[in-house]
Design an enzyme around this catalytic site. Structure first.
Site, PDB file in Angstrom:
ATOM      1  N   GLU A  15      -7.694  -5.441  -0.288  1.00 59.80           N
ATOM      2  CA  GLU A  15      -8.208  -6.187  -1.435  1.00 59.80           C
ATOM      3  C   GLU A  15      -8.149  -7.694  -1.238  1.00 59.80           C
ATOM      4  OE1 GLU A  15      -9.745  -4.276  -3.059  1.00 59.80           O
ATOM      5  OE2 GLU A  15      -8.665  -2.806  -4.256  1.00 59.80           O
TER       6      GLU A  15
ATOM      7  N   HIS B 155       0.855  -1.184   0.000  1.00 58.06           N
ATOM      8  CA  HIS B 155       0.000   0.000   0.000  1.00 58.06           C
ATOM      9  C   HIS B 155       0.890   1.232   0.000  1.00 58.06           C
ATOM     10  CE1 HIS B 155      -3.191   2.816   1.127  1.00 58.06           C
ATOM     11  NE2 HIS B 155      -4.007   1.887   0.643  1.00 58.06           N
TER      12      HIS B 155
HETATM   13  N1  ACO Z   1       4.256  -7.314  -4.781  1.00 60.58           N
HETATM   14  C1  ACO Z   1       5.580  -7.284  -5.045  1.00 60.58           C
HETATM   15  N2  ACO Z   1       6.356  -6.208  -4.842  1.00 60.58           N
HETATM   16  C2  ACO Z   1       5.742  -5.121  -4.356  1.00 60.58           C
HETATM   17  C3  ACO Z   1       4.384  -5.081  -4.047  1.00 60.58           C
HETATM   18  C4  ACO Z   1       3.638  -6.243  -4.275  1.00 60.58           C
HETATM   19  N3  ACO Z   1       2.330  -6.290  -4.024  1.00 60.58           N
HETATM   20  N4  ACO Z   1       4.066  -3.856  -3.577  1.00 60.58           N
HETATM   21  C5  ACO Z   1       5.197  -3.136  -3.583  1.00 60.58           C
HETATM   22  N5  ACO Z   1       6.209  -3.906  -4.045  1.00 60.58           N
HETATM   23  C6  ACO Z   1       7.603  -3.535  -4.189  1.00 60.58           C
HETATM   24  C7  ACO Z   1       7.924  -2.922  -5.533  1.00 60.58           C
HETATM   25  O1  ACO Z   1       8.225  -3.900  -6.494  1.00 60.58           O
HETATM   26  C8  ACO Z   1       9.099  -2.042  -5.193  1.00 60.58           C
HETATM   27  O2  ACO Z   1      10.226  -2.861  -5.127  1.00 60.58           O
HETATM   28  P1  ACO Z   1      11.673  -2.288  -5.597  1.00 60.58           P
HETATM   29  O3  ACO Z   1      11.954  -1.147  -4.656  1.00 60.58           O
HETATM   30  O4  ACO Z   1      12.570  -3.466  -5.429  1.00 60.58           O
HETATM   31  O5  ACO Z   1      11.494  -1.833  -7.018  1.00 60.58           O
HETATM   32  C9  ACO Z   1       8.790  -1.566  -3.778  1.00 60.58           C
HETATM   33  O6  ACO Z   1       7.892  -2.545  -3.220  1.00 60.58           O
HETATM   34  C10 ACO Z   1       8.117  -0.227  -3.746  1.00 60.58           C
HETATM   35  O7  ACO Z   1       7.108  -0.199  -4.757  1.00 60.58           O
HETATM   36  P2  ACO Z   1       6.218   1.084  -5.071  1.00 60.58           P
HETATM   37  O8  ACO Z   1       5.490   0.852  -6.343  1.00 60.58           O
HETATM   38  O9  ACO Z   1       7.029   2.326  -4.926  1.00 60.58           O
HETATM   39  O10 ACO Z   1       5.234   1.061  -3.845  1.00 60.58           O
HETATM   40  P3  ACO Z   1       3.890   1.803  -3.758  1.00 60.58           P
HETATM   41  O11 ACO Z   1       3.780   2.260  -2.377  1.00 60.58           O
HETATM   42  O12 ACO Z   1       3.694   2.810  -4.819  1.00 60.58           O
HETATM   43  O13 ACO Z   1       2.897   0.589  -4.070  1.00 60.58           O
HETATM   44  C11 ACO Z   1       0.875  -0.409  -4.603  1.00 60.58           C
HETATM   45  C12 ACO Z   1       1.583   0.578  -3.691  1.00 60.58           C
HETATM   46  C13 ACO Z   1       0.762   0.188  -5.999  1.00 60.58           C
HETATM   47  C14 ACO Z   1      -0.531  -0.656  -4.055  1.00 60.58           C
HETATM   48  C15 ACO Z   1       1.685  -1.730  -4.632  1.00 60.58           C
HETATM   49  O14 ACO Z   1       1.888  -2.208  -3.338  1.00 60.58           O
HETATM   50  C16 ACO Z   1       1.042  -2.797  -5.513  1.00 60.58           C
HETATM   51  O15 ACO Z   1       1.193  -2.762  -6.733  1.00 60.58           O
HETATM   52  N6  ACO Z   1       0.288  -3.781  -4.899  1.00 60.58           N
HETATM   53  C17 ACO Z   1      -0.360  -4.799  -5.653  1.00 60.58           C
HETATM   54  C18 ACO Z   1      -1.692  -4.302  -6.187  1.00 60.58           C
HETATM   55  C19 ACO Z   1      -2.720  -4.106  -5.076  1.00 60.58           C
HETATM   56  O16 ACO Z   1      -2.885  -4.949  -4.195  1.00 60.58           O
HETATM   57  N7  ACO Z   1      -3.444  -2.976  -5.166  1.00 60.58           N
HETATM   58  C20 ACO Z   1      -4.483  -2.604  -4.215  1.00 60.58           C
HETATM   59  C21 ACO Z   1      -4.005  -1.537  -3.292  1.00 60.58           C
HETATM   60  S1  ACO Z   1      -5.194  -1.194  -2.025  1.00 60.58           S
HETATM   61  C22 ACO Z   1      -6.272  -0.089  -2.732  1.00 60.58           C
HETATM   62  O17 ACO Z   1      -5.961   0.651  -3.617  1.00 60.58           O
HETATM   63  C23 ACO Z   1      -7.664  -0.060  -2.268  1.00 60.58           C
END
Ligand code: ACO
Length: 362
Positions: A304, A246
């Site tokens: 989710e 998140h």
């Molecule tokens: N699976 C694998 N790796 C992840 C995940 C995940 N679910 N979430 C974050 N990371 C990793 C990224 O790959 C990144 O790794 P790196 O630094 O080695 O490149 C690091 O964590 C940071 O990633 P960001 O994209 O900067 O994190 P952000 O805070 O923007 O991500 C997000 C938030 C977009 C929700 C992300 O966690 C994600 O894509 N999750 C999966 C989709 C999901 O479940 N969405 C629902 C969110 S809840 C809602 O909106 C109601």
């Protein structure tokens, strides 16, 4: 470099506060734990709308007004359901809602609250070759949504579970869809235009579109027979594990815990099949795989993951999960639209130009 506006404060709000470090969600002075499962969705709509509409009635009257709004939305949209039914279920709902009057009154707002709960079952039934079922204005909102979907009055536990879900997702700070809603509302466009912006933003898999892929992930892991290997491979391929991570929460998303309790309650009544026990095992494995693969980042279960289990148990196909999310979040969008309009300020940020510069003619 612009990077997603992470630390930008773009609005003052009385509506909700997300404490990402502590894992707390406050809705107008109440913790989510206090509301979900205790307050009905209609009461929370009243809580969010309070002060933003002059003619807001008391709780009981508002429940009835939402019931009448379901009937009103159904009657207005019934003639065009056939045209939007071939679209994907989310786009069909959005197209239907685009047909509603773009006004500012409480009646306009309640019709928008009612519309996802009416359109989603109707479009799902049409997709199955069945006739849509008309709303019952005397039923409670979540129970009526399930009745319109499945054709029978749901168990009180299931209706209460869906109601708790709608409350859980009703508002959540300045998330992408709420921000999009406020941007459009700040132009003084109507409530339908503002809500449509929120609907557009909610569709994407990084926001409201994640629970469908959670079900696909659980199915794929079950078929593979090895959760650890499957999840490690996803990360190795650079893919995200759906239902985890998140932008704001660095500890567990409190909404995941609320919904986990709801799903456990349904499971105890055998209303979730064998899915829950399997999903809980996958959750533990995923958290461990993520902890090892991304040691620099605290990635926890988000709302989710348990949304997927709850909505599956309620009988919604995964394609419609984002619709049900919208059925709850629409209440927050409307309150934010009104709050933004009350500031009288157009949202108009700057961009930083990094393109080529023209040759200057001497
Ligand atoms: N699976 C694998 N790796 C992840 C995940 C995940 N679910 N979430 C974050 N990371 C990793 C990224 O790959 C990144 O790794 P790196 O630094 O080695 O490149 C690091 O964590 C940071 O990633 P960001 O994209 O900067 O994190 P952000 O805070 O923007 O991500 C997000 C938030 C977009 C929700 C992300 O966690 C994600 O894509 N999750 C999966 C989709 C999901 O479940 N969405 C629902 C969110 S809840 C809602 O909106 C109601």
């Amino acid at each position: 470099m612009a990077n997603g506006l992470d630390d930008v404060v773009a609005a003052d709000t009385v509506l909700s506060d997300v404490d990402g470090a502590g894992g707390h969600l406050t809705i107008r002075g109440h913790s989510l734990m206090e509301l979900a499962g205790r307050w009905r969705f209609s009461q929370v709509v009243r809580l969010l709308f309070d002060g933003f509409f002059d003619d807001l009635p008391g709780d009981a009257e508002l429940e009835r007004a939402i019931g009448r709004a379901r009937v009103d939305a159904f009657e207005r949209l019934r003639p065009m359901l056939g045209q939007v039914a071939p679209l994907d279920i989310y786009s069909g709902m959005r197209a239907g809602m685009a047909m509603l009057p773009d006004g500012e009154t409480l009646a306009d707002a309640l019709r928008l609250v009612a519309a996802p709960a009416v359109l989603t079952p109707a479009l799902l039934r049409l997709g199955r070759g069945e006739e849509p079922i008309a709303p019952d204005d005397k039923a409670d909102h979540a129970g009526d949504m399930l009745r319109m979907l499945n054709g029978s009055v749901p168990s009180p536990a299931l209706a209460k579970g869906l109601d708790a879900y709608l409350v859980t997702v009703c508002d959540h700070g300045l998330n992408a869809s709420t921000f999009a809603t406020r941007v459009v509302a700040s132009t003084l466009a109507g409530l339908t235009s503002s809500v449509l912006a929120g609907l557009g933003a909610l569709k994407g898999p990084l926001h409201g579109g994640a629970p469908g892929p959670v079900i696909e992930m659980l199915d794929a892991i079950e078929a593979s027979g090895d959760a650890t290997a499957w999840l490690r491979n996803e990360i190795a391929q650079g893919r995200r594990i759906m239902g985890f991570g998140h932008r704001i929460y660095r500890v567990r998303d409190p909404r995941a815990d609320v919904l986990k309790a709801v799903v456990r309650g349904l499971s105890a009544r055998n209303e979730t099949g064998s899915r829950l026990a399997f999903a809980e095992r996958v959750e533990q494995v995923a958290l461990e795989v993520l902890r090892i693969a991304k040691p620099h980042r605290s990635i926890q279960t988000n709302v989710e993951f348990y949304t997927a289990l709850l909505l599956e148990a309620a009988g919604f196909p995964k394609e419609a999960f984002s619709n049900v999310f919208a059925a709850g979040r629409v209440a927050g969008w409307i309150a934010h639209a009104r709050e933004q309009q009350a500031t009288g300020r157009l949202i108009r940020p700057q961009s930083h130009y990094v393109g080529p510069v023209p040759d200057l003619v001497a």
